[in-house]
Design an enzyme around this catalytic site. Structure first.
Site, PDB file in Angstrom:
ATOM      1  N   LYS A 158       1.044  -1.345  -0.294  1.00 42.14           N
ATOM      2  CA  LYS A 158       0.009  -0.578  -0.622  1.00 42.14           C
ATOM      3  C   LYS A 158       0.901   1.271   0.566  1.00 42.14           C
ATOM      4  CE  LYS A 158      -4.495  -1.651   2.394  1.00 42.14           C
ATOM      5  NZ  LYS A 158      -5.482  -1.268   2.871  1.00 42.14           N
ATOM      6  N   LYS A 166      -7.148  -9.267  -7.474  1.00 43.54           N
ATOM      7  CA  LYS A 166      -8.309  -9.945  -6.306  1.00 43.54           C
ATOM      8  C   LYS A 166      -9.204  -8.806  -7.510  1.00 43.54           C
ATOM      9  CE  LYS A 166      -8.716  -9.058  -1.845  1.00 43.54           C
ATOM     10  NZ  LYS A 166      -8.364  -8.973  -0.887  1.00 43.54           N
ATOM     11  N   LYS A 210     -12.390  -2.813  -6.253  1.00 40.42           N
ATOM     12  CA  LYS A 210     -13.128  -1.667  -6.221  1.00 40.42           C
ATOM     13  C   LYS A 210     -12.721  -0.688  -7.103  1.00 40.42           C
ATOM     14  CE  LYS A 210     -13.123   1.753  -2.962  1.00 40.42           C
ATOM     15  NZ  LYS A 210     -13.527   3.001  -3.170  1.00 40.42           N
TER      16      LYS A 210
END
Ligand code: TRP
Length: 334
Positions: A114, A198, A201
């Site tokens: 991240k 994965k 969104k």
């Protein structure tokens, strides 16, 4: 002594939940609710470890709650609330920041992913995110934690922190070591366009995912366009090793039809993927569109949703305060 079983899990308020959240988390939450005491938390404090627009955050918390309810979570059976409304989460997180070790956090792969290439610019919150997650779980002395495979490392850290607290403060068994519950068949629903990623969104193309609020037509179109394979469906999993998109469709079909993979391959081998896709789209439409409609309906009455959060907060706070009283005492805080 038989330990009381208690489930805790958290979901980030992203808004626009998709099939990955549904199969990987929500459905599992609903079945756990039938067997055990469960606490389900919308983790808004985790969300703000990367900047969130405040209005969007507020809406996303309510939308995540609406998705919980539309899937079948029942606020009379489970405790459902948002993390920031129970201040014990941050208080315990601070104490655990002082128990956890920098060396442990430095091993967390999610932070590395991240934070990206410039780690100096990541927030401190993002770095200590896993300590807050440990606090979420330990605040309630939860014993079982349903999570996706990507959260396994964080859960192991929670166990290490619990163990270290118990050692440091000489209170063996004070915090139970939480067990992960990683769903057997499918722990990851992958993107419909790239089976190595994965379903998310944040992927740019909406064709990569089935959203819970998608219409019948959108679901049909997306499944039709999903990447698969020009060969026929094989009779064994090994042949799908190099075909992640085809495998993903078969996985999703297996989950949504409640059949194991072997049975699905048995039924489908030798057929074209278009055959599987038609059946898959039908099943998805009949399962997902009612959920989407219910989410939209629930979002029409925000006051009702806020009331549910308030009730959940009160119930969560009773357990949290009781446990915190003992935690403060162990640590020597007056
Ligand atoms: N980190 C989890 C995720 O991104 C969310 C989460 C926060 C969580 N606190 C938790 C999950 C406690 C389980 C238990 O999916």
């Amino acid at each position: 002594m038989e330990k009381k079983r208690l489930v805790f899990s958290g979901v980030q308020p992203t808004g626009n939940l998709h099939l990955g959240n549904y199969l990987g988390a929500l459905k599992n939450f609903v079945s756990l609710q039938k067997e055990m005491n469960c606490i389900y938390c919308v983790v808004d404090l985790h969300a703000i470890t990367v900047f969130q627009n405040p209005n969007e955050l507020r809406n996303n918390v309510l939308e995540t709650l609406a998705s919980f309810l539309a899937t079948g979570l029942d606020p009379d059976k489970s405790i459902i609330f948002n993390q920031s409304s129970v201040s014990g989460h941050t208080e315990l997180a601070w104490i655990l920041n002082c128990v956890s070790k920098i060396g442990w956090l430095n091993r967390m792969t999610q932070f590395k992913d991240k934070a990206g290439s410039d780690k100096e610019k990541a927030s401190v919150g993002l770095y200590i995110y896993p300590n807050l997650m440990a606090a979420d779980i330990l605040l309630y002395k939860a014993t079982h934690v349903p999570v996706g495979a990507d959260q396994k490392q964080h859960l192991e850290l929670s166990r290490d922190i619990a163990q270290k607290f118990n050692n440091d403060f000489n209170c063996k068994d004070f915090f139970p070591l939480p067990e992960p519950l990683i769903s057997k068949n499918i722990s990851r629903v992958m993107s419909l366009r790239d089976g190595t990623k994965k379903m998310s969104k944040s992927e740019e193309s909406d064709y990569s995912r089935i959203n819970l609020k998608d219409t019948k037509d959108e679901i049909s179109k997306k499944i039709k366009k999903a990447k698969s394979d020009s060969n026929q469906i094989p009779d064994n999993l090994k042949d799908l090793d190099t075909k992640p998109e085809a495998l993903n469709l078969i996985n999703i079909y297996s989950e949504i039809s409640n059949n194991n993979i072997e049975k699905v391959l048995n039924e489908m081998s030798g057929k074209e993927y278009s055959f599987l896709k038609t059946k898959l789209a039908d099943l998805l439409i009949s399962e997902i569109t009612p959920v989407g409609k219910e989410i939209k309906k629930l979002l029409g009455d925000k006051a009702h949703l806020e009331q549910i959060l308030q009730k959940g907060k009160e119930k969560a706070n009773i357990i949290a305060e009781e446990n915190l009283k003992n935690i403060r005492e162990k640590v020597g805080l007056i």
